[in-house]
Design an enzyme around this catalytic site. Sequence first.
Site, short mmCIF file in Angstrom:
data_model
loop_
_atom_site.label_atom_id
_atom_site.label_comp_id
_atom_site.label_asym_id
_atom_site.label_seq_id
_atom_site.Cartn_x
_atom_site.Cartn_y
_atom_site.Cartn_z
N ALA A 61 65.49 22.34 28.54
CA ALA A 61 66.68 22.26 28.27
C ALA A 61 66.92 20.79 27.31
O ALA A 61 65.78 20.06 27.25
CB ALA A 61 67.54 21.75 29.48
N GLY A 100 63.29 24.68 31.43
CA GLY A 100 64.00 25.96 30.84
C GLY A 100 62.98 26.72 30.14
O GLY A 100 63.06 27.86 30.15
N GLU A 103 61.05 28.76 32.19
CA GLU A 103 61.96 29.59 32.96
C GLU A 103 62.28 30.80 31.92
O GLU A 103 62.20 31.86 32.14
CB GLU A 103 63.29 29.19 33.36
CG GLU A 103 62.88 28.05 34.66
CD GLU A 103 64.33 27.44 35.07
OE1 GLU A 103 64.74 26.71 34.08
OE2 GLU A 103 64.65 27.59 35.89
N GLU A 123 62.13 19.43 36.19
CA GLU A 123 63.56 19.04 36.59
C GLU A 123 63.71 18.15 37.58
O GLU A 123 64.37 17.11 37.46
CB GLU A 123 63.97 20.29 36.92
CG GLU A 123 64.50 21.32 35.54
CD GLU A 123 63.29 22.44 35.42
OE1 GLU A 123 62.32 22.18 35.80
OE2 GLU A 123 63.72 23.11 34.60
#
Length: 719
Positions: A61, A100, A103, A123
């Site tokens: 992210a 992310g 993911e 994270e």
Amino acid sequence: MAQLSYVSGSVGLITLQNPPVNVLSAATRQGIMESMKKALNDPKVKSVVICGQNGVFCAGADIKEFGPNISGPSIVPLIYDIEVANKPVVAAIEGSALGGGLELALTCHYRIAHSKTRLGLPEVTLGLLPGAGGTQLLPRLIGIPASLELITTGRHITAAEALQLGLVDHVTQSDTVDSAVKFALSVEGEPLDSRRISKRPCPHLPDLDAVFEAVMQKVRQKFYGAIAPIACVQAVRAAATLPFSEGMKREQQLMSTLFTSGQARALQYSFFAQRAVGRWSMPSGASWNTSKARPVHRAAVLGLGTMGRGITVALAQAGVSVVAVEIQEKQLNEAREHVYATLERGAQQSGVSPSCANITYSHDIQAVADVDLVIEAVLEDLSLKEKVFQQLSAICKPGTLLCSNTSSLDLNCLASQTKNPELVVGMHFFAPAHVMKLLEVVYGSKSSPEAVATAMQLGKKMGKISVAVGNCRGFVGNRMLKPYIEQSYFLLEEGATPELVDKALEEFGFPMGVFRMSDLSGLDVGWRVRKEDGLAEPVGTSGQITRLRGGRRYSPLGDILCEHGRFGQKTGLGWYQYGRPGGRVAKSDPWVFNLLEEYRARLGLTARPIDQQEVLERCLYSLINEGLCILEEGFASSPEDIDVIYVFGYGWPKHRGGPMFYASMVGLATVLERLDHYYRSNPDVPSLKPCKLLRQLVASGSPPVHKWKEITKKIQNRL
Ligand code: NAI
């Protein structure tokens, strides 16, 4: 920010284009969504490959966008869109797939990784959890125990480990995108149901409750006070016990709690602070972008005691060839064995070959003649170090940088012994030097910017977080520690016990309270310094105890312990008892309680109840006040410098950002009010007197940490 192209006739290739590491910013998410839609609607496209430009898949992210109200499309529906696609989607992973990014890869039907890729869900290190389905998808793919370990630690893994865990389907040594495209062509038209991770059940674990309970306990112990690792465990538990859609809801709930917590803010601040310290500056105006570092191919370490050995290991591990010099034959042999064993162990752990070939040992200082840089780590004795610097200056080739690992001596005194004081800087490592991340690079009044740049660069090469600081007593870290320790002694005099003080600090989040920490580092070290400074006077059992030195309150309690031969863990006795010399388990010692009672009786002091709040306020606010003085005097150039030093060198809990960030979270006005309060009742303790900068910051409306520089600059200009 993501581009769709067509390759090999039927493959839609989506390339993430957000340099340098293709983070999932709002525009990138939008780009992926639109490209995906186009590819899926195009009848010519039979399969899709997602990759990142410049050899990096996606580093996760965009941290700058973090907050409860993210703009642009959310990543979660995007991830559903990819998974439900009726054409195979293959992730071509190279460089890194983190957070992310991983993911995103998990929602693809297949994952092909280059052998040099690093993967992970970091994270938790930012006070969050993998909130785009990571906590629900990963356990379904690789099982609960492995997922718990990866998600609660944020550890990065290699492609080989990812393959072993079943996280990727194939590892390639050749061009990743080519391999992924070939693979995509080979699976076109094949059924995809079994490839959709969300449709799979979590692998069964017979003793589910026991596993989660054990992990929860471990996490609470290891990351004391941190809430993100706990939320990570709770989210994985949801994956294990709930249907996917319910688990996703739980993940979102936990994520919103974390987002709004002060801990996530502190950890994200810390993330940026670590990068900010690399942009160093000196009061002269010289800085990282105007000063060029010199290459260091060959370095020398002088003095192979505790520190010299660790520094030698760290240099060798960084690929620098080392000349290691020690005058005592026995120490030299021990050091050689120690360094060899440490390098072997390190190599085994990381699966690389040890770098022993790079080190030569000598007991003759002449061996340093042709090195680019010397790190002096002989005993902390000014006259010895002065002599060593005279020798180095005479022996070394012109231009060799002379660095000292001194933790308290005046760098200018050492520099004045040399022909070229501009080549002298401090490189203050922390024990054990090959493990501890922090390096204070100390500039003296004559250190050249080039010398500072070289030491900073070498520190970076050694894997350290290097912070440039000015030359004041104790530099930044140890200088701030002084009032903190001083307050802890005063608290004992007034009625506290070592246990009470340590408990308050450990519950705050320090791995060790001040007394356990002092026992570990050795009480004799500070005693020697206090004797040299004329502070420690023999107390004995019946003589008069004086608590003032030059009009300032002084507690001789630490000196009394040393007079009894209690130097901490090394002697088996200190503020606690350890069973034997070198013992590690601290137990309360009635001898210390008796000493405190007798001591108070001799001084006519009455013990009063002291609560944890007072311990924290007095120890932490006096430390913070000292940090603010350092900023005011310009020995640190920013609050971020101080915070990084405390988090990486002194065990300040990371989820509290650092002393300066913590002060701003508590409220600078509160810190000022409490310091004023304590100073009023302890006027002979100057470290409790709020510094000018604190008053000025409060008067300016207590701006956030990143705005302090405007005020410190004004004060420094006036000095
Ligand atoms: P140490 O006593 O373990 O080792 C010093 C070594 O230097 C000894 O082996 C001694 O034989 C050797 N030595 C003395 N004169 C020498 C010379 N002329 N040439 C070559 N070798 C010589 O000391 P330690 O703890 O390693 O400390 C070294 C320096 O690092 C000190 O300045 C200390 O303040 C600083 N430091 C120590 C830390 C610690 O936790 N021990 C932390 C940070 C800095």
